[in-house]
Design a protein around this motif. Structure first.
Motif: not given
Length: 1719
Positions: A239-252
């Motif tokens: 999983n770690e290879e393909t997990s989505q990158s750390g998106k910035i949360h909209s509320m952030d």
């Protein structure tokens, strides 16, 4: 293995399903497939899972269960179902339990904070905000949090400190971002995109996704995978290879902006969030200090409206500032980790179609969330008064994010303030500290609702005010309904209310800007102080008490001013003067009114430091809204009730007294509403009226230091984003003085910026202001019913980046004309109900014409698509555009159809456009009839593309208000329109602020006069044209002065017989260089002038005029030079005789000298002998040459006239009148003979009684006389009497010419013939006038050509040469001296002529009266006339203006020469003498060298010498033809003698050059004054057929209508009232404004306001109504009343009585009025 994959931060679904069998749930949720229960392994029991959940784990409100995180990640990232068989059976509950952190915490929005290692694989290290299983010390946690925050801010390109705050102004400008409407963007653009969408009220601002620039494919691919692989490893362990990158949360993103914004941007942002129906931040922990802040300031501009039913089941509307609203409040929070989404559950209560609170399933949610924990958000449910309202009253809902156990302060405050508390609970241990808190809440009497995540029960009431609702395995809509019922039940038993402001009373809470910022606090205190002054006053009386300047006095002034501009009746001048006096009194009363304490405080406060200028008015607006909202709401309710009653009575066709009574009451309520409306705009209006009254009276108020500071304050408010009132909607008047002053100050602050004026028109409540606010983030007033009164303007800055983009467009004009600002003009709705009963149609026409005229682009806002709804407004709009076309203004327009249900149907749109086009064409025909104009189609009126210039807008609301959010489609439409507007702006030149100021004045003045097209005076065009005239004047002078140089050179060559013919081609060649320079100057002027867009209309005609002028100058010069050629041959005999006499004297004196060489030392004897010799020769010359006799022109004239009219006494001249100054020509004419008996009889009687000429006939005869005078002046100049001498034939030629012109006139289309006396008096007048000039020229001729006079002057020169001969001087020396003596007169003439030309050029450039256009010259003439108060000169100006202008120019030149002789004239003379001396010496030297090289004789020397001087001097070989020079061989000596003798000659010429003889020494046609007269008087001399005002056009045969800067009193020109002897006091600019006045150009009567229909001269004049005071001619009439009455033998009595108000004008007033008019 499993331990590694199972997230200890378990979280459950929002929908109330169990968290067991997550794989199955995911398959069900994402794939929509049923779950196969058999796939669940028996080893993992419910109890085991239960044990895990019941531990002190905490889950997000927005998250998913944390079991089998690997599977979850695979599901989320890959979208694949999970295979339950892959879960190993040996994973026990204990193992899972061990992985669960006892103190884990999850966000409300879906981010598990446990399993940090797993999280780190797809997060930046900065996001490590929490630890995994064991809790580190506080310092380490804080460090991690701060690092995470810093990296978040860095990723968002923000600086989270006070020195780098985001400012509202940065986002309220038109930028590249503001025109984009992307749903995704790069990470660094997140902030800009979020704010721009929010400003447009696009609720999708929260759903922006980040576009990965490196992303090639949406489906990830694992590279290098071998064909053999372990399926378990493939699915779960990688999983770690393909997990989505750390998106910035909209509320952030939202909260990061919130933390980094300044107070104004925060407030704007929260206001827009509220408009998007989003929850608002209520308590916000500072991310760095954890201090809890309550941003009360951000709520200050929010108003909420709702409807409730009262006990009588009547619907009551309420609108309140939300911070003041007292409503019940329901508080939601959770303890621990829960599987259901609290936020989603709350949304289902408030608005199930809209995500009021952000939750885990919203687009833009991500696993990481940094800034929301501990934040309390608030939203309100506002009922609509219908039966399907979920709550019957406005109710607040608060949501605490994160585990309430971690945020005790927030929990304590809101559980206390809430009417109902709702807590989401997982299963907690009994001794858990959070369970203790739950028990405390349970014991409290306040209603409490438990939402149990591990319970499946329905709504249960456990005791009073206590309810349980299970969430497990339950349908969310059922849960929502039960929860609603429970809350309503609790609220019905509770009277507890919540008020936002009360939150600030808690000691642990910091109140943002209101407490932290000194400026904000000071602004609030000052505003509150002002409101305190209003206390205990009835709202409907406040304006009258505190704002007296804008009350009755201002309304009366406005009304009187309109009446003044719309004169009626016959006695207009008297009536106008009376009204002007009344207007002045009203202004005086206004000025004398005291400034209220309220206004003093306002002016004092706003005039402090810069920050207070923004905070203070903001606070004042907020508190004023709060102060008035309650009373206004009640009045609106009262109005609506009464309006309903009136409608019901009308529907019954009830015409009883009751209806009248009810309508009267309705009017009264309407008036009360108007009086009670009290906002910042009224305060600014008061300031405007204080300024106007002081400015009009010319006196300051005792309480004010400087009124100009008031305009400066208003300008600053405009630059800060406040709208400025342009038209007072209550008085329906534009305060032009105030607006002009504000714009002047704005120009001072910003520079003369170029603005693109965007105006908006539409029917009432069609969403104009809402559209503008959404488009540009503005703050125009928005509410139901009538919002905007009058018109307001607001500036929107265009960013530098945007300017570059606009200029780079392919269709952009090449001129660098960046638009600096969009100036938005918002207007009141047309066809407004409140104005019913008044002249609605007229008011709407006025408003539409005003804003259409102001705008570069007008948005026509139409509600819906029905053409019948549009009919009225379209006719008004089309009429406005038609008027613009007629006055040569070229605005454009875009039609906006609001509230169109289906805007995607292309065919439907095409049909709609076709219908609109047809309606527009139909309306155009109707408007054309009203405006008397021949157009058929709308496209004839304005360039209009029905495909591009018609926009269809979706409905504003997505659902039904008050809870509906704005429709995203509406926001897309707004963005599309914005792009269209900017496209128009990029192609537009825009308008300079100073021009915008002038345009406002012009439009309003024209509208005041009712007949707009007839009254419109385009000051910008007039100003631009005057500027063009001034330039034309300079170009013409450059061409003339260049040709004068050429003419002088060729004149010299003709006299020297160097040339024998002059061709036009030669003159064109000479003029070519100057012509090219002028052509280049013309092109540059039309391209680069600030008014290039206005001037372009005249470019072609002026190019032609310059060409024609050049041709004319060349023709005239050729004519003059050919005349000189002819005259040269004619005067050869005279010159030959003179030269013969001179040379004979030289030779004879030489002979005598050679005989008396022996007596060379006896000078006395030589002198005596030379005297005898001289006397003898003078007798001989006198005998052989007849003396030139003196002349008598008048005698010659009488002789010739006597021959022509033998029957008339030649002494008629004794009784003759100066025909140039007679008042009427009636005595000089008789009617033509007719074949008809009755007509002939009538003619005879008429001729006996005296023929009365019409005004037009009088004007024609005067024009004939003036032209004959002009042409005879030119003829006299062409005779060249100073060179040719006088001949009686010249008088014969003049008389013949005059006779021919008189006959030509009689043969034309006139009804009369002239009596002989007319011809006689005309000849006499012209000859008298010419007598002095001819006599003076003849005197010059006599002095130059009478041998007795001429030779006598040479005696000293001859004696000098005689002595040299006696002393044996060499021939070369004597020849040199003779040459010098011969050069003396040509040098003097050359120096005088060149000095004259240079002096004329200097005066044309530097003399204030002569250096401009024709209008400028007239201003100076009228000023001088007033200063001198000489009636005779005045009449000369009125009757023979051209003569007077020539006389004025002569006086100006004479004064210039007298006053500046030493500093301007002498230096020029000295320079010219020096240059000429240098030239002569150089040519003498060059001639010597030439002769020596060629071994030639004195003949060649003389030939070369004279030829090289022939351009400069009239000096040739023939001048020395009789002087023997054969024996001259010492050329070096000859050169030395010239070099030695020349300075003495130059000195002699200089000594005789003085103020008096300078002009006298010159021929009349080359004197400086004549050169300037020839240039400046080559203009239009047409006179107004009414008052005689002279056309001020600088160009002689101009294409435009004749016009004058201002017109005079008709009586000044001798006009009388019909059948009376009363001189008229009518002024034509006043008369043409009236439909009640008439004149009789011939036998018919014509209304003054249709004067052009009289044809002839009347049709050629443009006379614009002008009802201003015009003091100049009024002062003249009063000052010279007696003189005028005597001159015309008439009186100012009866209808011609002078209004007494005219007598108040002084000479200074008259002169000042000239400055104002001509500038």
């Amino acid at each position: 293995m499993i331990k590694a994959t199972v997230s200890s931060d378990s979280s459950c679904s929002d929908m109330g399903e169990p968290s067991i069998n997550k794989d199955a749930r995911e398959t069900h949720m994402d794939k929509g497939k049923p779950v196969d229960e058999n796939n669940v392994k028996p080893d993992v029991s419910a109890e085991m899972i239960k044990a895990t959940v019941s531990s002190d784990s905490s889950c997000s409100d927005m998250g998913e269960p944390s079991i089998n995180k690997d599977a979850r990640e695979t599901h989320m990232d890959k979208g694949k179902p999970v295979d339950e068989n892959n879960v190993k059976p040996d994973v026990s509950a204990e193992m899972i339990k061990a992985t669960v952190s006892s103190d884990s915490s999850c966000s409300d929005m879906g981010e598990p904070s446990i399993n940090k290692d797993a999280r780190e694989t797809h997060m930046a290290p900065a996001e490590e905000l929490r630890t995994e299983t064991k809790k580190p010390d506080q310092t380490e946690t804080e460090k991690e949090m701060i690092t995470g925050l810093k990296i978040l801010f860095d990723r968002l390109h923000l600086k989270g400190n006070k020195d780098h705050k985001l400012k509202a102004a940065d986002f309220l400008q038109i930028s590249k971002h503001s025109l984009q409407s992307n749903e995704s963007c790069a990470e660094e653009e997140l902030i800009q995109t979020f704010i721009q969408k929010l400003l447009m009220m696009d609720y999708r601002a929260r759903y922006i996704t980040v576009r990965d620039p490196n992303e090639q494919d949406l489906i990830q691919e694992r590279h290098g995978a071998s064909s053999e692989c372990d399926i378990f490893e493939e699915m779960f362990l990688s999983n770690e290879e393909t997990s989505q990158s750390g998106k910035i949360h909209s509320m952030d993103v939202q909260m990061a902006v919130f933390h980094c914004a300044d107070g104004f941007l925060k407030q704007l942002m929260v206001t827009k969030l509220s408009q998007c129906q989003y929850a608002l931040p209520l308590l916000v922990p500072d991310p760095f200090t954890q201090r809890i802040e309550f941003p009360l300031w951000t709520f200050r501009q929010i108003h909420k409206s709702w409807k409730i039913r009262n006990t009588n089941n009547e619907i009551i509307s309420q609108t309140q500032p939300i911070y003041k609203a007292e409503t019940p409040m329901v508080f939601f929070f959770r303890f621990g980790s829960v599987s259901s989404s609290k936020s989603q559950l709350m949304n289902s209560l408030i608005n199930e179609k809209h995500n009021t609170f952000f939750h885990r399933n919203c687009p833009g949610s991500s696993r990481t969330r940094v800034l929301m924990d501990g934040v309390v958000e608030i939203a309100w449910f506002c009922p609509s008064g219908t039966n399907d309202d979920k709550f019957t009253d406005c109710t607040a809902f608060c949501n605490l994010h994160g585990d309430a156990g971690d945020h005790e302060k927030q929990l304590q405050i809101f559980t206390e303030m809430a009417a109902v508390n709702v807590v989401l609970l997982p299963r907690l241990k009994k001794n858990d500290r959070r369970m203790i808190k739950v028990q405390e809440l349970y014991k409290n009497s306040k209603p409490l609702i438990f939402l149990l995540t591990e319970n499946a029960s329905t709504l249960i009431k456990t005791q009073k005010g206590k309810y349980n609702i299970g969430l497990k395995d339950r349908n969310q809509s059922d849960v929502s309904e039960e929860l609603r019922r429970a809350i309503n039940a609790c609220l019905s038993d509770s009277s507890h209310t919540f008020r936002l402001e009360d939150v600030s009373k808690h000691p642990d809470i910091g109140v943002d800007a209101e407490n932290d910022e000194d400026d904000c606090k000071r602004g609030k205190e000052a505003a509150q102080h002002m409101i305190d002054l209003l206390e205990k006053k009835d709202l409907t009386e406040i304006k009258e008490s505190f704002l007296p300047h804008q009350g009755k006095l201002w309304h009366q002034w406005s009304q009187k001013n309109k009446e003044l501009h719309r004169p009626q009746g016959d006695d207009i001048e008297m009536d106008t003067s009376r009204k002007q006096t009344e207007i002045k009194k009203l202004r005086q009363q206004q000025q004398e009114s005291d400034i209220s304490e309220f206004m003093k405080v306002f002016i004092e406060e706003i005039d402090t430091d810069a920050a207070n200028k923004i905070f203070f008015p903001k606070w004042l607006r907020i508190i004023l809204d709060e102060y008035t909202s309650g009373d206004l709401s009640a009045l609106h309710h009262k109005y609506n009730e009464k309006w309903s009653t009136v409608l019901q009575l009308k529907e019954k066709h009830d015409k009883s007294e009751q209806l009248k009574a009810e309508q009267t009451k309705l009017e009264k309520i309407s008036e009360e509403l108007q009086n009670a409306t009290f906002g910042l705009e009224h305060i600014m209006r008061e300031i405007g009226q204080i300024y106007e009254s002081c400015s009009s009276v010319g006196e300051n108020k005792k309480d004010l230091k400087d009124i100009s500071s008031l305009a400066s304050l208003a300008a600053e408010m405009m630059t800060s984003g406040f709208p400025m009132e342009l038209m007072d909607g209550d008085a329906a008047h534009v305060p032009v003085i105030w607006i002009s002053a504000v714009l002047d100050q704005l120009i001072q602050k910003l520079g003369d910026q170029r603005v693109f004026v965007l105006s908006v028109l539409g029917i009432q409540s069609s969403g104009k202001s809402t559209m503008l606010n959404a488009m540009f983030g503005l703050e125009f007033a928005v509410s139901a019913g009538r919002c905007t009164r009058g018109a307001f303007m607001q500036l929107v800055r265009v960013s530098d980046e945007m300017k570059k983009q606009m200029n780079s467009g392919s269709d952009k004009m090449k001129t660098d004309s960046n638009i600096d600002y969009i100036l938005v003009v918002d207007t009141e709705g047309l066809r407004a109900l409140e104005l019913a009963g008044r002249t609605t149609r007229h008011h709407d026409n006025e408003l539409a014409t005003f804003v259409v005229g102001l705008g570069n682009l007008t948005l026509i806002n139409i509600f819906g698509e029905n053409p019948s709804e549009m009919q009225d407004i379209l006719q008004i709009v089309v009429q406005a555009f038609l008027r613009m076309k007629k006055v040569r203004l070229n605005p454009s327009c875009v039609f906006v159809h609001q509230n169109v249900s289906d805007i995607t149907a292309g065919d439907k749109n095409m049909e709609g456009r076709r219908r609109l086009q047809e309606t527009l064409d139909e309306m155009t025909k109707l408007a054309a009839k009203e405006e008397v104009c021949d157009v058929e189609r709308f496209s004839d009126v304005i360039r209009f593309d029905v495909q591009k210039d018609v926009k269809y807008f979706a409905q504003l609301w997505e659902g039904s208000p008050p809870m509906a959010p704005p429709n995203p489609k509406y926001c897309e439409n707004i963005q599309d329109l914005k792009k269209t507007i900017m496209s128009h702006a990029s192609k537009s030149e825009g308008t300079r602020l100073k021009d915008f100021k002038v345009r406002i004045n012009d439009l309003w003045e024209a509208l005041l006069n009712e007949r707009f097209v007839f009254s419109f005076r385009n000051s910008l065009e007039i100003s631009a044209y005057r500027k063009l005239e001034t330039q034309y004047s300079k170009w013409s002078w450059r061409l003339r002065s260049s040709m004068l140089e050429t003419e002088n050179k060729l004149h010299n060559q003709i006299e020297n017989e160097a040339i024998h013919e002059v061709q036009e081609t030669d003159l064109h060649k000479e003029l070519k260089k100057t012509s090219e320079e002028v052509k280049k100057s013309v092109a540059e002027f039309f391209e680069k002038d600030a008014d290039a867009n206005i001037l372009i209309q005249w470019k072609t005609s002026f190019d032609i005029k310059i060409k024609e002028l050049q041709e004319s100058i060349v023709r005239e010069t050729k004519r003059k030079l050919n005349e000189i050629l002819k005259q040269r041959d004619l005067k050869k005999e005279i010159e030959a005789q003179r030269t013969h006499h001179e040379n004979t004297l030289f030779e004879k004196s030489k002979e005598l000298a050679l005989k008396r060489k022996d007596k060379a030392n006896d000078e006395e004897t030589l002198k005596k002998e030379f005297g005898l010799f001289w006397d003898q020769w003078m007798k001989l010359i006198s005998r052989d040459t007849p003396t030139i006799r003196d002349i008598d022109i008048m005698r010659d004239m009488r002789e010739i006239l006597g021959d022509i009219y033998e029957s008339i006494n030649a002494d008629h001249r004794k009784d003759s009148r100066d025909i140039l100054f007679v008042q009427s020509y009636s005595d000089y004419v008789q009617l033509k003979k007719s074949s008809e008996f009755f007509s002939e009889a009538f003619r005879v009687v008429k001729n006996l009684l005296g023929c009365s000429l019409s005004k037009e006939d009088e004007a024609q005869i005067r024009s004939l006389v003036n032209d004959v005078v002009l042409q005879t002046d030119k003829m006299i100049q062409s005779f060249n009497i100073s060179k040719m001498g006088y001949n009686i034939s010249y008088i014969q030629q003049l008389i013949d010419y005059i006779k021919a012109r008189v006959l030509e006139h009689e043969e034309g289309p006139v009804k009369y013939v002239f009596k002989n006396e007319f011809f006689m008096d005309l000849v006499l007048s012209i000859c008298k006038r010419a007598n002095e000039m001819i006599a003076e020229q003849h005197k010059m001729f006599k002095e130059a050509n009478d041998p007795e006079i001429y030779v006598k002057k040479k005696r000293a020169e001859y004696f000098s040469i005689f002595l040299k001969y006696c002393h044996g001087a060499k021939s070369a020396a004597i020849f040199g001296e003779i040459i010098c003596q011969k050069l003396k007169e040509p040098i003097e003439q050359s120096v005088y002529k060149k000095t004259a030309r240079e002096l004329a050029n200097d005066m044309r450039t530097d003399c204030p009266s002569l250096n401009g256009n024709r209008s400028n010259l007239e201003k100076h003439i009228l000023t001088k006339l007033a200063e001198e108060e000489n009636f005779k000169k005045y009449m000369n100006y009125i009757k023979t203006p051209r003569d007077h202008f020539s006389g004025f120019i002569r006086e100006e030149v004479s004064d210039f020469i007298t006053d500046k002789f030493n500093e301007r004239v002498l230096p020029k003379k000295n320079k010219n003498i020096k240059l000429l001396q240098q030239k002569i010496i150089e040519e003498a030297h060059a001639s010597t060298e030439h002769v020596q090289e060629n071994r030639a004789d004195a003949g060649l020397w003389l030939k070369r010498f004279t030829q090289h001087l022939s351009d400069e001097l009239i000096f040739s070989e023939k001048d020395l033809s009789g002087v023997a020079h054969d024996d001259v061989d010492d050329f070096k000596l000859l050169e030395d003698v010239i070099k030695k003798e020349l300075p003495a000659i130059m000195k002699d010429i200089s000594s005789r050059f003085n103020r008096n003889n300078f002009p006298e020494k010159l021929d009349a046609n080359i004197r400086p004054d004549q050169l300037l007269i020839d240039d400046l008087c080559q203009c239009c001399w047409d006179q107004c057929p009414f008052c005689g005002a002279i056309c001020t056009n600088t160009i002689e045969n101009h294409d435009e209508d004749h016009s004058a800067v201002f017109h005079g009193v008709r009586g000044v020109n001798g006009a009388i009232f019909k059948d009376t002897k009363n001189l008229s006091v009518w002024i034509c600019t006043t008369s043409v404004a009236s439909s009640d006045r008439f004149f009789c150009p011939s036998d018919e009567t014509v209304p003054y306001n249709e004067y052009r229909t009289a044809g002839g001269k009347y049709a050629e004049w443009s006379i614009t109504p002008d009802l201003s005071e015009l003091p100049y001619w009024k002062w003249f009439v009063c000052n010279f009343k007696t003189d005028l009455e005597k001159y015309y033998d008439k009186t100012f009595d009866g209808s011609g009585e002078i209004p007494p108000e005219w007598k108040q004008f002084s000479k200074n007033d008259a002169i000042e009025s000239l400055k104002n008019k001509y500038n």
